[in-house]
Motif scaffolding. Structure first.
Motif, PDB file in Angstrom:
ATOM      1  N   LEU A 700       0.870  -1.170   0.000  1.00 48.04           N
ATOM      2  CA  LEU A 700       0.000   0.000   0.000  1.00 48.04           C
ATOM      3  C   LEU A 700       0.911   1.225   0.000  1.00 48.04           C
ATOM      4  N   HIS A 701       0.901   1.990  -1.092  1.00 46.98           N
ATOM      5  CA  HIS A 701       1.895   3.057  -1.286  1.00 46.98           C
ATOM      6  C   HIS A 701       1.208   4.416  -1.300  1.00 46.98           C
ATOM      7  N   PHE A 702       1.771   5.368  -0.515  1.00 43.80           N
ATOM      8  CA  PHE A 702       1.289   6.750  -0.491  1.00 43.80           C
ATOM      9  C   PHE A 702       2.406   7.655  -1.009  1.00 43.80           C
ATOM     10  N   ALA A 703       2.220   8.220  -2.197  1.00 47.77           N
ATOM     11  CA  ALA A 703       3.150   9.219  -2.722  1.00 47.77           C
ATOM     12  C   ALA A 703       2.527  10.587  -2.486  1.00 47.77           C
ATOM     13  N   THR A 704       2.500  10.962  -1.242  1.00 48.10           N
ATOM     14  CA  THR A 704       1.855  12.198  -0.823  1.00 48.10           C
ATOM     15  C   THR A 704       2.554  12.705   0.416  1.00 48.10           C
ATOM     16  N   HIS A 705       2.272  13.927   0.791  1.00 45.95           N
ATOM     17  CA  HIS A 705       2.897  14.462   1.993  1.00 45.95           C
ATOM     18  C   HIS A 705       2.356  13.744   3.230  1.00 45.95           C
ATOM     19  N   THR A 706       3.256  13.406   4.117  1.00 44.77           N
ATOM     20  CA  THR A 706       2.909  12.866   5.428  1.00 44.77           C
ATOM     21  C   THR A 706       3.506  13.792   6.473  1.00 44.77           C
ATOM     22  N   ALA A 736      -6.546   3.308  12.150  1.00 47.31           N
ATOM     23  CA  ALA A 736      -6.667   2.167  13.051  1.00 47.31           C
ATOM     24  C   ALA A 736      -8.110   1.770  13.308  1.00 47.31           C
ATOM     25  N   ALA A 737      -9.060   2.605  12.910  1.00 49.85           N
ATOM     26  CA  ALA A 737     -10.466   2.308  13.185  1.00 49.85           C
ATOM     27  C   ALA A 737     -11.058   1.315  12.189  1.00 49.85           C
ATOM     28  N   ARG A 738     -10.269   0.904  11.200  1.00 52.04           N
ATOM     29  CA  ARG A 738     -10.801  -0.033  10.210  1.00 52.04           C
ATOM     30  C   ARG A 738      -9.689  -0.993   9.783  1.00 52.04           C
ATOM     31  N   PRO A 739     -10.038  -2.178   9.295  1.00 47.32           N
ATOM     32  CA  PRO A 739      -8.989  -3.121   8.898  1.00 47.32           C
ATOM     33  C   PRO A 739      -8.244  -2.643   7.665  1.00 47.32           C
ATOM     34  N   VAL A 740      -6.928  -2.819   7.685  1.00 50.48           N
ATOM     35  CA  VAL A 740      -6.076  -2.488   6.539  1.00 50.48           C
ATOM     36  C   VAL A 740      -5.258  -3.740   6.222  1.00 50.48           C
ATOM     37  N   ARG A 741      -5.584  -4.412   5.147  1.00 47.48           N
ATOM     38  CA  ARG A 741      -4.859  -5.624   4.767  1.00 47.48           C
ATOM     39  C   ARG A 741      -3.688  -5.230   3.878  1.00 47.48           C
ATOM     40  N   ALA A 742      -2.505  -5.244   4.431  1.00 49.63           N
ATOM     41  CA  ALA A 742      -1.318  -4.905   3.650  1.00 49.63           C
ATOM     42  C   ALA A 742      -0.113  -5.565   4.289  1.00 49.63           C
ATOM     43  N   ASP A 743       0.737  -6.156   3.474  1.00 51.89           N
ATOM     44  CA  ASP A 743       2.017  -6.633   3.997  1.00 51.89           C
ATOM     45  C   ASP A 743       2.898  -5.449   4.350  1.00 51.89           C
ATOM     46  N   LEU A 744       2.840  -4.419   3.499  1.00 51.37           N
ATOM     47  CA  LEU A 744       3.739  -3.283   3.672  1.00 51.37           C
ATOM     48  C   LEU A 744       3.023  -2.003   3.259  1.00 51.37           C
ATOM     49  N   ALA A 772      -1.519  -1.736  13.788  1.00 53.76           N
ATOM     50  CA  ALA A 772      -2.690  -2.158  14.556  1.00 53.76           C
ATOM     51  C   ALA A 772      -3.845  -2.530  13.647  1.00 53.76           C
ATOM     52  N   ALA A 773      -3.956  -1.857  12.501  1.00 54.64           N
ATOM     53  CA  ALA A 773      -5.077  -2.105  11.604  1.00 54.64           C
ATOM     54  C   ALA A 773      -4.893  -3.354  10.758  1.00 54.64           C
ATOM     55  N   GLY A 774      -3.693  -3.903  10.720  1.00 56.90           N
ATOM     56  CA  GLY A 774      -3.497  -5.147   9.990  1.00 56.90           C
ATOM     57  C   GLY A 774      -2.262  -5.207   9.135  1.00 56.90           C
ATOM     58  N   ALA A 775      -1.593  -4.065   8.863  1.00 54.21           N
ATOM     59  CA  ALA A 775      -0.363  -4.097   8.079  1.00 54.21           C
ATOM     60  C   ALA A 775       0.747  -4.772   8.884  1.00 54.21           C
TER      61      ALA A 775
END
Length: 888
Positions: A700-706, A736-744, A772-775
């Motif tokens: 799961l990739h974010f190319a955005t400002h963090t 964290a309030a919802r499941p996030v299925r990601a290895d990375l 916590a969400a699943g990653a």
């Protein structure tokens, strides 16, 4: 002190209704229930609140059988008094009874709306934000049905408060602006001017939370000036609230003297208004400013005692508990043990009388510190155990409880004291104390993250827990001691820096399973870390002497680590912003990244939980979000949360983000990107993330400002495109309030702000939210790296992932290649990106590689699970070439 002292005294103005009873007073010595209720109302009007509360409580049960409507009024007004006094548990009982009785009346919805609003306030103050919002919305619907514009405005403001306290700033601003619009439409009504100002004051609170201090000060100046008072004079209470908020802003801007002047102005205004509770609150703020900012202990003590006198006179238990706690803390630090002990006992008694769990554990923490200072470690340990048990019981019962002024809620000092006590026991020859101290550290880090993610983050339970039973603790220690590769766990407690080497007997067979090192005073190390981070963030190589000093201090006691291939580090505090791979291992002169892989964990126990967790892996290989409009869209208002953050951090547009995302999926999978896997520009929204998070992706990739802002009262957010009710700020609690299925999960652009103090929760809360969400792992940047450099690093990293390497080894290989490449061997580029967590290979290797450490066996299981298509993809990936690095 690690408490949240720099938040405004009035984070919000929560309006409540006290519905009068107009029943006539009868003659005779014995009062009827209606006469008692009427007397209660008279007491209420005269400000005799103790007598009013007693009368309301006497009248309510007597009226319920024959006159439920009047009984509901009595319960509601008792609730109002208790809310104002900060006794929210007792208020909750009264409010619930009022709502129950007022539901019986069908012809007039307004009384029920008022009771629901008050019930929402009680719940909000106890940290039950989701339940509070439900009641505020129900009240809003009833008031709109009845055409009660005043009630509608109050409900909207309270919904804004709930959104503000849970970090949903866009929703908060929208609610406050809607409340202001309601007031403006009814400008001739007597309540309109105050409601308009309340909405604007609360808007200023949001601006402050976003770090827009100058904008907030300008708003407050406007409210106080001629323009702000055009529709009517501000009352002293509102002027005082504005002055207090301005004082906190000045303190955050580094101007304590102007802050004190603003607080003193507020004190005069509260005196004019006869508001002893407000006077107590501002006196406490004065004391904190004098003590923490100016070092004036004598002046601070006088302020704390004045605050206590006002709190006791007003009957406000919340203020009384806070005043006693901080007075006790000052006396403790002055080593006036007897006075401190007596003050903490008074604090404990007040907390027990009001049912304040926060007050109880805080008082016991203070008493434990007194006992430890006197050398009574047994008593200190018992008191700290009671405090910690109270914290966990409170969390289990109601979530993250808050007191009215938000001073309490930081549980870290309790754990620090508990760790320090166990360390003292270890020094005295107690061999088991090192393990017991480590258990305290694991609990502290889990608690810190649980509190940061909030009550909505129910998915944290399987990953983050604080063990309370001796059997669970013993089992955890046994597993930690047996770790095949070492984890270095750091923790700062009461000004000292400690290190635990956990496990690693496969590499260090003669070493104990858990070993404790006292690294000395933490302040010099913090200064070195800040200096190294400052240099790297400015695009410069840090001084060799600083890196050498940090390597000697942080790694020197460990001895020979030449056989270690993968070093996992669980940092704490500002160490979270130190790229350890720049340091040399004991006996070596070159950065450790040249020989071993380095990754990071929230804690050693979380590493075990990640390895244990069974999460169904997503079939989707890649999901990307990039180039959002939030930072560059000129059509959005300048006061939108995303725009304010973009301005404060001087966030530039990311022209290379779309190209970066388009490049990465083909490198990883050998197939072009599609609209179903890449969301750019206007499509890169929170709604899109929510819709796709459960299905997830291997990467799961974010190319955005963090944004990672460690200054007081701030936090972390991924900037996406605002749309609808979403403000474009994806925060830890929302993740964290919802499941996030990601290895990375990969966050490829970060901007950081350190506060030079102890605020270091933003990075850990954001990475912890994904875990916590699943990653299974998170890649984050410790400082802002240029667009071209980020794309180059990511291209190299994804190519290594495509070869089937575990992410830790892929990142290490990427850094080594950069380190060996002319023009790219600058540490400010290659050391910025770090791996947090324990992810498996995102592309299966063929033949399967044996796993090591926490993730033992995962690579083999993953390779077998993918079947024939996965094997073909792995073979195809292995044939792809590593991209050439561009010329710098």
């Amino acid at each position: 002190m690690a408490r949240r002292l720099f938040l405004p005294c009035f984070l919000s103005i929560l309006s409540i209704f006290a519905t009068p009873c107009v029943a006539p007073v009868g003659a005779g010595a014995a009062l009827s229930p209606l006469e008692t209720l009427d007397r209660a109302f008279s007491f209420h009007q005269e400000g005799r609140l103790d007598e009013a509360l007693a009368a309301y409580r006497e009248a309510a049960p007597a009226l319920e059988p024959s006159d439920p409507e009047s009984a509901g009024t009595a319960h509601n007004n008792a609730c109002a008094i208790l809310n104002d006094r900060g006794d929210f548990r007792a208020a909750l009982v009264e409010c619930s009874a009022a709502v129950r009785l007022r539901r019986l009346r069908k012809d007039d919805p307004i009384p029920l709306a008022r009771a629901l609003n008050n019930l929402g306030r009680s719940l909000q103050s106890l940290g039950k934000t989701t339940e509070a919002e439900t009641h505020f919305r129900a009240a809003l619907a009833l008031n709109r049905q009845a055409g009660d514009a005043e009630g509608e405005g109050i409900n909207l403001s309270n919904l804004g408060v709930a959104a503000t306290e849970s970090g949903r700033y866009g929703r908060a601003l929208a609610a406050y602006r809607e409340a202001a619009a309601v007031a403006a439409r009814h400008a001739k009504e007597p309540w309109s001017a105050d409601q308009l100002r309340i909405a604007r004051i609360n808007e200023g609170v949001v601006l402050e939370k976003l770090g827009a201090f100058e904008e907030a000060l300008a708003l407050y100046a406007d409210l106080l000036g001629p323009k702000g008072s055009a529709s009517g004079d501000l009352g002293p209470g509102l002027r005082a609230s504005i002055a207090v908020n301005a004082g906190v802003l000045y303190r955050n801007l580094g101007d304590p003297r102007r802050a004190i002047a603003a607080f003193e102005e507020a004190a005069v205004l509260y005196a004019q208004a006869g508001d002893r509770a407000g006077a107590s609150n501002v006196a406490l703020n004065l004391g904190l400013a004098r003590y923490l900012n100016l070092g004036d202990r004598r002046g601070a003590e006088a302020d704390f005692r004045a605050a206590l006198a006002d709190a006791e006179a007003s009957g406000d238990r919340t203020e009384e508990i806070q005043d006693l706690f901080y007075l006790g803390r000052l006396l403790l630090e002055e080593k006036r043990w007897g006075e401190a002990e007596a003050t903490f006992h008074r604090c404990l008694a007040a907390a027990q009388a009001s049912g304040s769990a926060e007050g109880r554990w805080s008082a016991r923490e203070g008493l434990g510190k007194v006992a430890a200072a006197r050398g009574n470690l047994k008593a200190a340990r018992e008191l700290l155990d009671q405090a910690l048990a109270e914290i966990e019981a409170t969390r289990a019962e109601i979530g993250t409880q808050r007191l009215q002024a938000s001073y309490f809620g930081d549980h870290r000092p309790v754990y620090e004291t508990a760790v320090a006590i166990e360390v003292r026991s270890a020094r005295s020859g107690n061999g088991a104390a090192a393990g017991q101290a480590l258990l305290r550290v694991e609990g502290a880090k889990a608690r810190e993250l649980i509190d940061a993610l909030g009550e909505r983050s129910t998915v944290t339970a399987p990953l983050l827990s604080v063990a309370t039973s001796s059997r669970a603790n013993s089992a955890l220690l046994t597993r930690l001691e047996a770790l095949p590769e070492p984890v270095l766990e750091y923790f700062t407690a009461e000004g000292r820096q400690y290190l635990w080497r956990v496990g690693g007997r496969a590499n260090l067979p003669k070493a104990p399973g858990i070993e404790l090192f006292d690294l000395g005073a933490s302040a010099p190390l913090r200064l070195l870390v800040r200096r190294v981070h400052r240099d790297l963030a400015a695009g410069h190589a840090p001084a060799a002497r600083d890196l050498a000093a940090l390597g000697t201090a942080l790694l020197g006691p460990l001895g020979d680590l030449t056989s270690v291939e993968h070093l996992r580090i669980a940092p704490d505090g500002e160490l979270r912003y130190l790229p350890f791979e720049l340091l040399a291992l004991p006996g070596e002169s070159t950065p450790m990244i040249g020989r071993i892989a380095v990754s990071y964990l929230p804690s050693a126990a979380v590493g075990l939980a990640l390895a244990d967790r069974k999460v169904a892996r997503s079939k989707r290989p890649f999901l990307g979000f990039g180039a959002p409009l939030s930072a560059v869209d000129a059509n959005r208002k300048a006061t939108s949360p995303a725009a304010l953050l973009a301005a404060r951090f001087a966030l530039r547009s990311l022209p290379g983000a779309a190209r970066e995302i388009a490049m990465l999926e083909p490198i990883l999978t050998g197939t072009p990107s599609t609209a179903n896997s890449v969301f750019l520009g206007a499509r890169a929204t929170e709604a899109a993330f929510r819709a796709r998070s459960a299905e997830g992706a291997r990467v799961l990739h974010f190319a955005t400002h963090t944004v990672l802002d460690e200054r007081a009262g701030r936090g972390a957010a991924i900037l996406l495109t605002p749309s609808g009710a979403d403000d474009g700020l994806l925060g830890p609690a929302e993740i964290a309030a919802r499941p996030v299925r990601a290895d990375l999960a990969v966050l490829s652009a970060c901007s950081t702000a350190l506060d030079g103090g102890r605020g270091t929760g933003a990075l850990s809360s954001l990475s912890g939210a994904f875990l916590a969400a699943g990653a299974s792992g998170v890649i984050a940047s410790l400082w802002d790296v240029g667009d071209q450099a980020t794309a180059a690093v990511m291209g190299q990293f994804y190519a290594q992932l495509a070869l089937g390497l575990p992410p830790a080894e892929a990142l290490a290989a990427t850094k080594r290649r950069l380190l060996a490449s002319p023009g790219w061997n600058r540490p400010e580029v290659w050391s910025a990106f770090v791996l947090i967590g324990e992810p498996p290979p995102v592309v299966p290797s063929w033949p399967p590689r044996p796993g090591r450490g926490f993730g033992a066996g995962l690579a083999i299981i993953g390779a077998i699970a993918v079947g024939a298509l996965g094997v073909l993809a792995a073979i195809s990936a292995a044939r792809r070439r590593i991209p050439q690095l561009p010329t710098t």
